[in-house]
Design a protein around this motif. Structure first.
Motif, PDB file in Angstrom:
ATOM      1  N   ARG A 188      73.318 -17.038  62.991  1.00  0.00           N
ATOM      2  CA  ARG A 188      73.864 -17.546  64.221  1.00  0.00           C
ATOM      3  C   ARG A 188      72.668 -18.562  64.731  1.00  0.00           C
ATOM      4  O   ARG A 188      72.555 -19.741  64.274  1.00  0.00           O
ATOM      5  N   LYS A 189      71.413 -17.860  65.132  1.00  0.00           N
ATOM      6  CA  LYS A 189      70.268 -18.777  65.491  1.00  0.00           C
ATOM      7  C   LYS A 189      68.896 -18.312  64.750  1.00  0.00           C
ATOM      8  O   LYS A 189      68.202 -19.150  64.367  1.00  0.00           O
ATOM      9  N   TYR A 218      61.045  -7.607  64.378  1.00  0.00           N
ATOM     10  CA  TYR A 218      61.647  -9.019  64.202  1.00  0.00           C
ATOM     11  C   TYR A 218      60.623  -9.943  64.498  1.00  0.00           C
ATOM     12  O   TYR A 218      60.404 -11.030  64.065  1.00  0.00           O
ATOM     13  N   MET A 225      68.379 -18.711  54.129  1.00  0.00           N
ATOM     14  CA  MET A 225      69.552 -17.806  54.193  1.00  0.00           C
ATOM     15  C   MET A 225      70.833 -18.202  54.744  1.00  0.00           C
ATOM     16  O   MET A 225      71.915 -17.762  54.272  1.00  0.00           O
ATOM     17  N   SER A 257      72.811 -11.229  70.329  1.00  0.00           N
ATOM     18  CA  SER A 257      73.260 -11.271  69.006  1.00  0.00           C
ATOM     19  C   SER A 257      74.476 -10.410  68.569  1.00  0.00           C
ATOM     20  O   SER A 257      75.494 -10.675  68.006  1.00  0.00           O
ATOM     21  N   HIS A 309      72.511   2.093  59.938  1.00  0.00           N
ATOM     22  CA  HIS A 309      72.235   1.716  61.474  1.00  0.00           C
ATOM     23  C   HIS A 309      72.517   3.136  62.251  1.00  0.00           C
ATOM     24  O   HIS A 309      72.354   3.220  63.340  1.00  0.00           O
ATOM     25  N   PHE A 362      77.493 -15.404  61.000  1.00  0.00           N
ATOM     26  CA  PHE A 362      76.727 -14.531  60.948  1.00  0.00           C
ATOM     27  C   PHE A 362      75.017 -14.808  61.085  1.00  0.00           C
ATOM     28  O   PHE A 362      74.442 -14.291  61.775  1.00  0.00           O
ATOM     29  N   ALA A 364      63.388 -16.442  52.228  1.00  0.00           N
ATOM     30  CA  ALA A 364      63.799 -15.392  53.116  1.00  0.00           C
ATOM     31  C   ALA A 364      64.029 -16.363  54.759  1.00  0.00           C
ATOM     32  O   ALA A 364      64.111 -15.827  55.640  1.00  0.00           O
ATOM     33  N   SER A 365      63.640 -17.516  54.424  1.00  0.00           N
ATOM     34  CA  SER A 365      63.598 -18.449  55.920  1.00  0.00           C
ATOM     35  C   SER A 365      64.948 -18.582  56.244  1.00  0.00           C
ATOM     36  O   SER A 365      65.837 -18.356  55.610  1.00  0.00           O
ATOM     37  N   PHE A 366      65.295 -18.557  57.520  1.00  0.00           N
ATOM     38  CA  PHE A 366      66.292 -18.635  58.226  1.00  0.00           C
ATOM     39  C   PHE A 366      67.381 -19.714  57.612  1.00  0.00           C
ATOM     40  O   PHE A 366      68.330 -19.631  57.246  1.00  0.00           O
ATOM     41  N   THR A 418      68.317  -6.691  59.763  1.00  0.00           N
ATOM     42  CA  THR A 418      68.458  -5.860  58.696  1.00  0.00           C
ATOM     43  C   THR A 418      68.867  -6.722  57.507  1.00  0.00           C
ATOM     44  O   THR A 418      68.236  -6.388  56.332  1.00  0.00           O
ATOM     45  N   TRP A 456      67.965  -9.872  56.956  1.00  0.00           N
ATOM     46  CA  TRP A 456      66.770 -10.234  56.497  1.00  0.00           C
ATOM     47  C   TRP A 456      65.855  -9.356  55.829  1.00  0.00           C
ATOM     48  O   TRP A 456      65.284 -10.006  54.756  1.00  0.00           O
ATOM     49  N   PRO A 460      71.713  -2.220  64.707  1.00  0.00           N
ATOM     50  CA  PRO A 460      72.452  -3.276  64.454  1.00  0.00           C
ATOM     51  C   PRO A 460      71.854  -4.551  65.092  1.00  0.00           C
ATOM     52  O   PRO A 460      71.429  -4.789  66.199  1.00  0.00           O
ATOM     53  N   LYS A 461      71.990  -5.679  64.349  1.00  0.00           N
ATOM     54  CA  LYS A 461      71.602  -7.181  64.854  1.00  0.00           C
ATOM     55  C   LYS A 461      69.923  -7.178  64.845  1.00  0.00           C
ATOM     56  O   LYS A 461      69.568  -7.965  65.781  1.00  0.00           O
ATOM     57  N   LYS A 483      59.092 -13.213  62.609  1.00  0.00           N
ATOM     58  CA  LYS A 483      59.392 -14.475  62.998  1.00  0.00           C
ATOM     59  C   LYS A 483      57.939 -15.230  63.219  1.00  0.00           C
ATOM     60  O   LYS A 483      57.904 -16.304  62.635  1.00  0.00           O
TER      61      LYS A 483
HETATM   62  S1  PPS Z   1      73.856  -6.470  61.106  1.00  0.00           S
HETATM   63  O1  PPS Z   1      75.277  -7.211  61.038  1.00  0.00           O
HETATM   64  O2  PPS Z   1      73.465  -5.468  62.113  1.00  0.00           O
HETATM   65  O3  PPS Z   1      73.478  -6.098  59.795  1.00  0.00           O
HETATM   66  O4  PPS Z   1      72.957  -7.841  61.644  1.00  0.00           O
HETATM   67  P1  PPS Z   1      71.362  -7.918  61.118  1.00  0.00           P
HETATM   68  O5  PPS Z   1      71.344  -8.570  59.857  1.00  0.00           O
HETATM   69  O6  PPS Z   1      70.765  -6.826  61.856  1.00  0.00           O
HETATM   70  O7  PPS Z   1      70.982  -8.981  62.205  1.00  0.00           O
HETATM   71  C1  PPS Z   1      71.403 -10.458  62.332  1.00  0.00           C
HETATM   72  C2  PPS Z   1      70.555 -11.232  63.052  1.00  0.00           C
HETATM   73  O8  PPS Z   1      69.444 -11.413  62.338  1.00  0.00           O
HETATM   74  C3  PPS Z   1      69.147 -13.074  62.201  1.00  0.00           C
HETATM   75  N1  PPS Z   1      68.853 -13.363  60.841  1.00  0.00           N
HETATM   76  C4  PPS Z   1      67.655 -14.020  60.897  1.00  0.00           C
HETATM   77  N2  PPS Z   1      66.619 -14.547  61.771  1.00  0.00           N
HETATM   78  C5  PPS Z   1      65.503 -14.949  61.301  1.00  0.00           C
HETATM   79  N3  PPS Z   1      65.220 -15.390  59.901  1.00  0.00           N
HETATM   80  C6  PPS Z   1      66.175 -14.932  58.894  1.00  0.00           C
HETATM   81  N4  PPS Z   1      65.941 -15.264  57.697  1.00  0.00           N
HETATM   82  C7  PPS Z   1      67.569 -14.119  59.314  1.00  0.00           C
HETATM   83  N5  PPS Z   1      68.389 -13.573  58.718  1.00  0.00           N
HETATM   84  C8  PPS Z   1      69.238 -12.932  59.746  1.00  0.00           C
HETATM   85  C9  PPS Z   1      70.721 -13.304  62.321  1.00  0.00           C
HETATM   86  O9  PPS Z   1      70.866 -14.650  62.704  1.00  0.00           O
HETATM   87  C10 PPS Z   1      71.161 -12.561  63.637  1.00  0.00           C
HETATM   88  O10 PPS Z   1      70.609 -12.893  64.761  1.00  0.00           O
HETATM   89  P2  PPS Z   1      71.084 -13.991  65.620  1.00  0.00           P
HETATM   90  O11 PPS Z   1      70.375 -13.865  66.879  1.00  0.00           O
HETATM   91  O12 PPS Z   1      72.644 -13.568  66.000  1.00  0.00           O
HETATM   92  O13 PPS Z   1      70.925 -15.177  65.111  1.00  0.00           O
END
Ligand code: PPS
Length: 296
Positions: free
Chosen positions: A258-259, A194, A233, A139, A109, A256, A228-230, A51, A53, A47-48, A198
């Protein structure tokens, strides 16, 4: 959509050595009997780790960058979680998947030790996404604060200890990432990071396309990178989880999306916590060729 009171903020239940939400344990028979189709595509991760993304990227790829089609539903419905189970109105992932036409996209997961037998027999393609442990810990700490399927995370210090001991949902990060890595040649598996996504998302999507044996026009690839950019999304209601009610996932505690960066751990770990974490990490990861970047 609802989850009964007795399943909220409940401690994880140990299942074959892995802490899981008790709702998932009660549903285990269905997961165990799940029938894989050879053209299924499985996204696996701790998790986190990115996924969601990867789910959005894969749905965009399978739909050849058709943005409208990928807005048809929330990402967690487009790419169903195998082990997910609710009661009353939330259908188990396995039931939804059994009605889905091929090719199906699904996610899990689960540690590899709990992967249903059918995956080994029918050998669908698997994409594993891994993220460095420190950012995953941060996260998941924020996510546990917002998500009622987790017990309250307590202080960061307390949570970090639990994370290091593998006493969080789906168990030990170290065991998860290494055991999937060790088995990568026994499955049709692409292992992605990941941090690499990035650094250069287009490059990583090209790896996915090669793995899927799929051609794609350059303009379509550019659309996928942009969608698919942060930022996109985070603003997209079909990917930012705003469709999950606040009493189940409290986005005021933590959004969700977050950063979405590499290195946020530096804003959370004290010097002492970092040293302790590194020492423990060295021991647990000493036997593997797998390596991670904690900054890019
Ligand atoms: S889960 O709940 O397990 O399905 O979460 P998961 O999707 O695996 O992870 C969530 C983290 O991925 C970040 N995220 C991204 N980062 C960069 N670019 C894109 N497009 C993107 N989409 C999702 C999301 O912000 C969570 O990380 P944190 O560090 O908390 O921001």
């Amino acid at each position: 959509m609802d989850i009964p009171e007795e399943f909220r903020r409940r401690d994880y239940q140990m299942f074959r050595g892995i802490p899981l939400a008790s709702l998932f344990v009660e549903n285990w028979k269905r997961v165990e009997q799940f029938q894989v189709r050879p053209d299924d595509l499985l996204i696996a991760s701790f998790p986190k780790s990115g996924t969601t993304w990867m789910c959005e990227i894969m749905d965009l790829i399978l739909n050849n960058g058709d943005v409208k089609k990928c807005q048809r539903d929330a990402v967690y419905n487009r790419v169903v979680m195998l082990e997910f189970a609710g009661v009353t109105t939330i259908q188990p992932g396995t039931e939804v998947l059994s009605r889905m036409p091929s090719p199906r996209l699904l996610r899990t997961h689960l540690p590899i030790s709990l992967l249903p037998k059918s995956f080994w027999e029918n050998s669908c393609k698997v994409i594993y996404v891994a993220r460095n442990a420190k950012d995953v810990a941060v996260s998941s700490y924020h996510f546990a604060g917002a998500n009622i399927l987790h017990p309250h995370p307590g202080t960061w210090e307390h949570y970090l200890e639990k994370f290091m001991a593998g006493k969080v949902m789906f168990g030990s990060w170290h065991e998860h990432v290494t055991s999937w890595w060790e088995k990568r040649n026994d499955l049709r598996l692409l292992y992605l990071f990941y941090e690499d996504m990035k650094e250069d998302l287009e490059r990583e999507i090209r790896k996915l396309l090669a793995f899927l044996e799929k051609d794609m026009e350059e303009e379509v690839l550019k659309i996928i990178v942009q969608r698919a950019s942060f930022q996109v999304m985070k603003e997209n209601p079909m990917t930012n989880y705003e469709t999950i009610p606040t009493h189940l996932l409290d986005k005021r505690v933590s959004p969700f999306m977050r950063k979405g960066i590499c290195g946020d751990w530096k804003n959370h770990f004290t010097v002492h916590q970092n040293e302790k974490f590194d020492e423990d990490y060295e021991k647990k990861m000493s036997g593997t060729t797998l390596s991670f970047r904690t900054e890019i």
